[in-house]
Design an enzyme around this catalytic site. Structure first.
Site, PDB file in Angstrom:
ATOM      1  N   ASP B 116       0.841  -1.279  -0.009  1.00 21.83           N
ATOM      2  CA  ASP B 116       0.063   0.336  -0.297  1.00 21.83           C
ATOM      3  C   ASP B 116       0.871   1.098   0.131  1.00 21.83           C
ATOM      4  O   ASP B 116       2.330   1.122   0.479  1.00 21.83           O
ATOM      5  CB  ASP B 116      -0.143  -0.034   1.469  1.00 21.83           C
ATOM      6  N   SER B 117       0.159   2.241  -0.246  1.00 29.46           N
ATOM      7  CA  SER B 117       1.748   3.407  -0.714  1.00 29.46           C
ATOM      8  C   SER B 117       1.833   4.232   0.818  1.00 29.46           C
ATOM      9  O   SER B 117       2.423   4.904   0.431  1.00 29.46           O
ATOM     10  CB  SER B 117       0.813   4.282  -1.773  1.00 29.46           C
ATOM     11  N   GLY B 118       0.400   3.742   1.627  1.00 25.37           N
ATOM     12  CA  GLY B 118       0.539   5.025   2.386  1.00 25.37           C
ATOM     13  C   GLY B 118      -0.371   6.239   2.979  1.00 25.37           C
ATOM     14  O   GLY B 118      -0.186   6.894   3.560  1.00 25.37           O
ATOM     15  N   GLY B 119      -0.775   6.239   1.621  1.00 26.27           N
ATOM     16  CA  GLY B 119      -2.016   7.145   1.767  1.00 26.27           C
ATOM     17  C   GLY B 119      -3.086   6.908   2.566  1.00 26.27           C
ATOM     18  O   GLY B 119      -2.988   8.373   3.310  1.00 26.27           O
ATOM     19  N   PHE B 120      -3.049   5.795   2.926  1.00 25.76           N
ATOM     20  CA  PHE B 120      -4.530   5.512   3.845  1.00 25.76           C
ATOM     21  C   PHE B 120      -3.824   6.177   5.295  1.00 25.76           C
ATOM     22  O   PHE B 120      -4.803   6.505   6.012  1.00 25.76           O
ATOM     23  CB  PHE B 120      -5.246   4.035   4.016  1.00 25.76           C
ATOM     24  N   ASP B 170      -2.669   8.142  -3.007  1.00 23.80           N
ATOM     25  CA  ASP B 170      -4.248   9.024  -3.273  1.00 23.80           C
ATOM     26  C   ASP B 170      -4.050   9.326  -1.847  1.00 23.80           C
ATOM     27  O   ASP B 170      -4.035   9.226  -1.088  1.00 23.80           O
ATOM     28  CB  ASP B 170      -4.482   8.259  -3.734  1.00 23.80           C
ATOM     29  N   ASP B 295      -7.775  -7.610   0.661  1.00 23.15           N
ATOM     30  CA  ASP B 295      -7.109  -7.652   1.521  1.00 23.15           C
ATOM     31  C   ASP B 295      -7.792  -7.044   2.604  1.00 23.15           C
ATOM     32  O   ASP B 295      -8.279  -5.770   2.984  1.00 23.15           O
ATOM     33  CB  ASP B 295      -5.813  -6.365   1.769  1.00 23.15           C
TER      34      ASP B 295
END
Lengths: 399, 399
Positions: B116-120, B170, B295
C-alpha cells in the site's frame, strides 16, 4: 531458502511410545564422566523417554509462550515440558483440565510433563500470603480471590492436571533468610513432605498412567541444613529428587556450592533436578556437578526482550550494531527460525511485533536443547570436562 | 495426533518460479460466472503466480502478526501478502530494507508482495497532517518526527521496498465527505496519479524483477465521481486497478453499490483490487461483483481478540459456552492449529497468552484462503452464485 514439506506422518518417539499405567519410572545411567560428576541417563515416564541431562521448556499456564507443540517437538526437540500448578489451578481451573482428560489432552503435548507444585509462586507473592502449619493462604493475582494450598490438596490438584512428574509442596524460603528462619522453614517443608507422600500414596493417577512425586531439598545456603534435607528426602526412596530454593538471590558461587553439597549425597541412581536454573553457563556447571534436569524461563522471557543465547556468546539484538546485519541469526543454529536475519529480528523486537518474541524464544529454546544434547554426547564420549571448560568461555562472550 | 515430518525440500510453486526482470505482469481470465460478475484468473508477477480471487494477508510492518513465513506458505496457503509503505518507511526504514536487498529478502517471503502507498495511514492520522498540492506532511506516530510524502517519493520508497505490485499515492477522502470535498479530493488524487506514473516510468526496479503500479479509484459514495475516476485511471492502461476509499464508515450497501459502479466500467482483462475489505461475507459479495483481490486486517486483528471465522459461522471464543468444549476449533479447518480445542484456545486468549493470538490468527487466515480458493473452484465449475448465496447464510451465523 529451505522449504519444509508437511507430511502428516506419525513421527518418532512420541507416537510410538505406549503410555502404560503400570510402567514404573525408570532411570538408567548410561555414562558417567570420570573427572566430573556429570552423567548421561535415560528416564522413562508414562509418556515417553527422556535423555538426560535435559532442559525443560516452561509452559507456565498451559503453553510455552509463543511456541506450538508441533515446533516444541520437531524444531526445538524438547523431550519434556513444565507446567505450573498455581497458574493452571487459577486459570483455566482444575475442572476444565479434568474435563479435557488432563493437561496432555488439553494442550496437545503428548510427551512427558512435569508440574511445579506452586510453592514458589505462592511464596513469591510476598506479603499477601498467610503461612501456617496447615498450608499457605494466598490471593489470586488475577482477581484477588483467596485460596489455600496444603500438601494434600496440591497433590490432588496435580493428580488432576496429570503431569508425569509432580513436585512436593514446600516452603521456598527467602534467599536471604537467616539460619534460624531457614531451619524452621526446612522443618516445616519436611513435615509437609510427609503429608505430600501420604496423600500421594493414598490416591491414584486419574488418566491411566503413572505419576512420580519428587521431593524438594531446601536449606538455603547453609550446608548443614542442605545435608539434613538430603538425608530426609532419601528416606522416601522417591523416583527423583529436586534441589530447590536456589537462584533466588544468592551468589552464583553459593548456588554451585549448594548444588555440590546436595549431589554429593543424593542417590546416584535417581535423577537430580535443579529447579529454576539457569543460564547456559549455569546449566553446564550444574551438569558438571551431577544435575540431570533443569528448567528456567530465561530462554523465553529474555528472548522476548531480545536476548539471544548462541554457541558463540550472547547477543542483545536491540543493539544498534545489528541494524544492518543481514546474516542469519545463528549460522550454526538448529531451528528453522535461525534462517531469519539479525536485522529482521531486531526490527521485529524493536517494533514490538509478536513474531519477534516467537523467533527469539524458539531460537533460544532450540539452543538450550542443543546445549544439553551436546553435553550428553560429550559425557558419553568421555570429553565432557574439556568441552565444558571451553564452551563456558564462549558462552560468556557478549557479541 | 498428526505429526508433521520436516523434510527440508524445495517445495512447490515458489521455489520453482524464477523471478525475471523482463517478465511482464500477466493476467488471464480462466473462467467467468454467467449470472454474476465473478471471475477466476491467474496473475503472474515477478515472484510467482496468484490464482484469483485471492485474499492477501496483511504484513504491515514486515511480518503478518504472529505468523512465520513458512506457515504463511505451507499451512495458510497464502499466495501474496501485503506490506505497508508508511510503516516500513518509519521502521526499519528504507536504508535497512535496501541493504537487505528488498523486503522479500528482509522478511524471507519469497512470493509476491503488494505494498500500500501509505496514503490511508497518512490520512488516518487526522489533524496532524498538512495536505498541499505537493503532498502530505505528517508526524511519525512513533517519535513525532515530521515527514513529507509526495507522489514522487512514495514511488521511490516503493521501488526500494521492492514489492511486485505498488500502489499510487492518493488522498483517501473521509467517508463522510460532502460532494464538493469529494470532487476536489478526487481531482487532487488524479493530479497525483499523473505524477506517480511519471516518476514510476522514469525509474527502474532495483532488484531485478518487474514491479507494477496500480492506480486507485476514489470518489466516495458518489456514483458519478466514481465513474469519472474509473475513466481517468483507464487512460494509464495499468496492470491492475484498485478501488479505494470504501470500508471507511459508509454502509455495507453503499460499499457494494460503489463496487458495482466501478467494476461495471473497469477493464475486464485487468485485476480489480478492493482495498481493506473485509469480512468473509464482504469478500463473497465482492467476488460476485467482479473483484479479484482483497486485503484486510480483520482475520488477524479480530483473531487476536478471540473472533474466529468458520464455514459454519462466527465464534467468539471468549464466550463462557466454550469453556468446556474440548472439540477441535474447526473440524473442517485446513490449518494444523485447528486440532487444538476450543476450550484450550479460549483459555489462551483469556489468559493473554501469545499462542492464543497466533492460533486464532492462523486459523482465520487459513479460513480466508480456503474461502477464496473454494469460491474460485465454484466459479470454474459454474456453481458460484448458488454456493455463494448458501455460504453467506452460514457465514453470518453466530455460534
Amino acid at each position: 531458502m529451505i522449504r519444509y514439506l508437511y507430511l502428516p506422518v506419525v513421527s518418532g518417539r512420541m507416537a510410538i511410545f505406549e503410555p502404560s499405567k503400570n510402567g514404573a519410572m525408570e532411570f538408567k545411567l548410561t555414562a558417567k564422566a570420570s573427572n566430573s560428576r556429570a552423567r548421561a541417563g535415560i528416564l522413562t515416564t508414562g509418556h515417553g523417554v527422556i535423555e538426560t541431562p535435559i532442559f525443560m521448556p516452561v509452559g507456565t499456564a498451559g503453553s510455552v509462550k509463543g511456541i506450538h507443540t508441533r515446533d516444541l517437538e520437531e524444531d526445538i526437540k524438547a523431550q519434556i515440558i513444565l507446567g505450573n500448578t498455581y497458574h493452571l489451578y487459577l486459570r483455566p481451573g482444575i475442572q476444565v483440565i479434568e474435563k479435557a482428560g488432563g493437561l496432555h489432552k488439553f494442550n496437545r503435548w503428548n510427551g512427558p510433563i512435569l508440574t511445579d507444585s506452586g510453592g514458589f509462586q505462592v511464596f513469591s507473592l510476598g506479603d499477601i500470603r498467610k503461612l501456617t502449619e496447615e498450608g499457605a493462604k494466598f490471593q489470586s493475582h488475577i482477581d484477588g480471590s483467596y485460596h489455600v494450598f496444603t500438601p494434600e490438596n496440591v497433590m490432588d490438584i496435580q493428580r488432576s492436571i496429570g503431569a508425569d512428574i509432580i513436585m512436593a509442596f514446600d516452603e521456598c524460603t527467602p534467599g536471604d533468610a537467616d539460619y534460624s528462619y531457614a531451619k524452621n522453614s526446612l522443618e516445616l517443608t519436611q513435615r509437609w513432605l510427609e503429608r505430600c507422600f501420604t496423600q500421594f500414596n493414598n490416591t491414584e493417577p486419574k488418566y491411566g498412567y503413572r505419576q512420580s512425586l519428587f521431593p524438594i531439598v531446601q536449606g538455603n545456603t547453609y550446608a548443614d541444613l542442605r545435608k539434613k534435607a538430603v538425608e530426609h528426602v532419601k528416606t522416601f526412596d522417591a523416583d527423583g529428587y529436586a534441589i530447590g530454593g536456589l537462584s533466588v538471590g544468592e551468589t552464583v558461587d553459593e548456588m554451585y556450592e549448594m548444588t555440590e553439597v546436595c549431589t554429593a549425597d543424593l542417590p546416584e541412581n535417581k535423577p537430580r533436578y535443579l529447579m529454576g536454573v539457569g543460564t547456559p553457563v549455569n546449566i553446564l556447571e550444574g551438569i558438571d556437578r551431577g544435575v540431570d534436569m533443569f528448567d528456567c524461563v530465561m530462554p523465553t522471557r529474555n528472548g522476548r526482550n531480545g536476548m539471544l543465547f548462541t554457541s558463540e556468546g550472547i547477543i542483545n539484538i536491540r543493539n544498534k550494531k545489528w541494524e544492518n546485519d543481514h546474516s542469519p541469526i545463528d549460522a550454526s543454529g538448529t531451528s528453522f527460525v535461525d534462517q531469519y536475519s539479525k536485522a529482521y529480528l531486531r526490527h521485529l523486537i524493536i517494533s514490538g511485533e509478536m513474531l519477534g518474541a516467537q523467533i527469539a524464544s524458539q531460537h533460544n529454546l532450540a539452543f538450550y536443547l542443543w546445549l544439553v544434547k551436546t553435553a550428553r554426547q560429550k559425557i558419553v564420549n568421555a570429553e565432557f570436562k574439556t568441552w565444558k571448560n571451553e564452551m563456558i568461555m564462549r558462552l560468556k562472550e557478549r557479541l
